[in-house]
Design an enzyme around this catalytic site. Structure first.
Site, PDB file in Angstrom:
ATOM      1  N   GLU A 117       0.821  -1.222   0.000  1.00 59.04           N
ATOM      2  CA  GLU A 117       0.000   0.000   0.000  1.00 59.04           C
ATOM      3  C   GLU A 117       0.854   1.271   0.000  1.00 59.04           C
ATOM      4  OE1 GLU A 117      -2.924  -0.397  -0.684  1.00 59.04           O
ATOM      5  OE2 GLU A 117      -3.718  -2.205   0.282  1.00 59.04           O
ATOM      6  N   HIS A 140      -2.742   2.552   8.277  1.00 55.14           N
ATOM      7  CA  HIS A 140      -3.842   1.791   7.670  1.00 55.14           C
ATOM      8  C   HIS A 140      -4.055   0.519   8.475  1.00 55.14           C
ATOM      9  CE1 HIS A 140      -6.275  -0.485   4.915  1.00 55.14           C
ATOM     10  NE2 HIS A 140      -5.332  -1.392   4.756  1.00 55.14           N
ATOM     11  N   HIS A 142      -7.410  -2.667   9.745  1.00 55.54           N
ATOM     12  CA  HIS A 142      -8.668  -3.339   9.412  1.00 55.54           C
ATOM     13  C   HIS A 142      -9.563  -3.481  10.649  1.00 55.54           C
ATOM     14  CE1 HIS A 142      -6.169  -5.660   6.105  1.00 55.54           C
ATOM     15  NE2 HIS A 142      -6.307  -4.376   5.817  1.00 55.54           N
ATOM     16  N   GLU A 170     -18.100  11.921  21.485  1.00 57.73           N
ATOM     17  CA  GLU A 170     -16.681  12.207  21.206  1.00 57.73           C
ATOM     18  C   GLU A 170     -16.425  12.470  19.719  1.00 57.73           C
ATOM     19  OE1 GLU A 170     -13.975  12.334  23.467  1.00 57.73           O
ATOM     20  OE2 GLU A 170     -15.749  12.460  24.732  1.00 57.73           O
ATOM     21  N   HIS A 211     -12.927  -3.170   3.555  1.00 59.85           N
ATOM     22  CA  HIS A 211     -11.489  -3.419   3.726  1.00 59.85           C
ATOM     23  C   HIS A 211     -10.950  -2.855   5.046  1.00 59.85           C
ATOM     24  CE1 HIS A 211      -7.251  -3.592   1.817  1.00 59.85           C
ATOM     25  NE2 HIS A 211      -7.123  -3.302   3.085  1.00 59.85           N
TER      26      HIS A 211
END
Ligand code: 2HA
Ligand code: ZN
Length: 271
Positions: A117, A140, A142, A170, A211
């Site tokens: 990525e 990044h 998941h 929040e 994803h």
């Protein structure tokens, strides 16, 4: 010369990847992090550039990133293993003067290279540096409930943002600019990198439907804090889905924004 393995940068990335793995967000080789390190700090560990090898980028890095140094998680590497062996699972690279090659200074000890990525990471760095010169981190991961929530909603920035803001007080305070949403796309490509970076012009958070999520910030804490707030909120949303009686009223969201003096994304809440 100080040992880079003992640097605060390696320590921070090792600790956060371990933490993220323990949250259950980073199964197998899921997730990746890149950390822009200013040359003055690199010099404390590497008085001059000595490269171990070169790695092709497969795209052209933005002008603003040429000759910049990044500490990056390796492709195929497991977050759970970083803390045990940072030197195999992480690499410190310098983007070359043409933006085509990454020179390796440290790490990827077993012949590895940067995360698949990396296009999305570098394009996001370039986009965020235009908004905030102090942005250093692209993260990044998941997170389970965030992915669930994305699967339950239309792929729309305003709808996703509104549902988050209305589920947890929040949320509007932590990400008043909202969250960007991409539809399901093929990951690891320049296309998803470009689409992510476009959203990053406006947001510090981008959801990749089916994803995961991207979060950015000046520090590891900022990027992680954004993602954990979205994930906590998505958990609240998903667990209460279909049973909600008390959604946060619009006037409370506006009141929170006023109290914390944050400018909220227009068009999400009726003002
Ligand atoms: O690096 O998370 O998106 C593994 C991934 C791909
Ligand atoms: Zn991923």
């Amino acid at each position: 010369m100080k040992n880079f393995l003992e640097s605060c940068f390696v320590k921070e990335v090792s600790e956060i990847t371990n933490n993220m793995y323990r949250q259950g967000w980073d199964e197998r080789n899921g997730g990746n992090i890149s950390y822009l390190i200013d040359e003055e700090y690199v010099r404390e560990y590497f008085p001059k550039d000595v490269f171990l090898r070169d790695i092709e980028l497969g795209f052209t890095a933005d002008e603003s990133l040429k000759n910049k140094y990044f500490l990056v998680t390796g492709t195929g590497k497991y977050f759970k293993n970083v803390i045990k062996d940072p030197e195999s699972n992480l690499g410190l690279v310098k983007i070359d003067n043409n933006g085509h090659v990454a020179h390796l200074l440290w790490g990827y000890k077993d012949g590895g290279k940067m995360t698949s990525e990396f296009p999305a990471h570098l394009m996001s760095h370039a986009a965020r540096l235009k908004v905030n010169q102090k942005n250093r981190v692209v993260m990044h991961t998941h997170p389970t409930y965030t992915i669930c929530m994305g699967a339950c909603l239309p792929t729309d920035d305003v709808i996703f943002t509104r549902k988050l803001w209305k589920s947890n007080t929040e949320a509007v305070v932590v990400f008043p600019e909202g969250i960007g949403v991409l539809p399901c796309m093929i990951c690891g490509t320049n296309e998803i990198g470009e689409a992510t970076a476009k959203k990053m012009e406006e947001y510090r958070l981008v959801s990749w439907t089916n994803h995961g999520i991207y979060g950015v910030g000046e520090t590891i804490d900022e990027a992680f804090g954004l993602i954990e707030t979205v994930e906590k909120t998505a958990q609240i949303y998903m667990i209460s889905l279909g049973h909600v009686v008390n959604e946060i009223p619009d006037e409370v969201i506006l009141g929170l924004a006023k109290l914390w003096i944050v400018k909220i994304k227009p068009g999400v809440i009726d003002e």
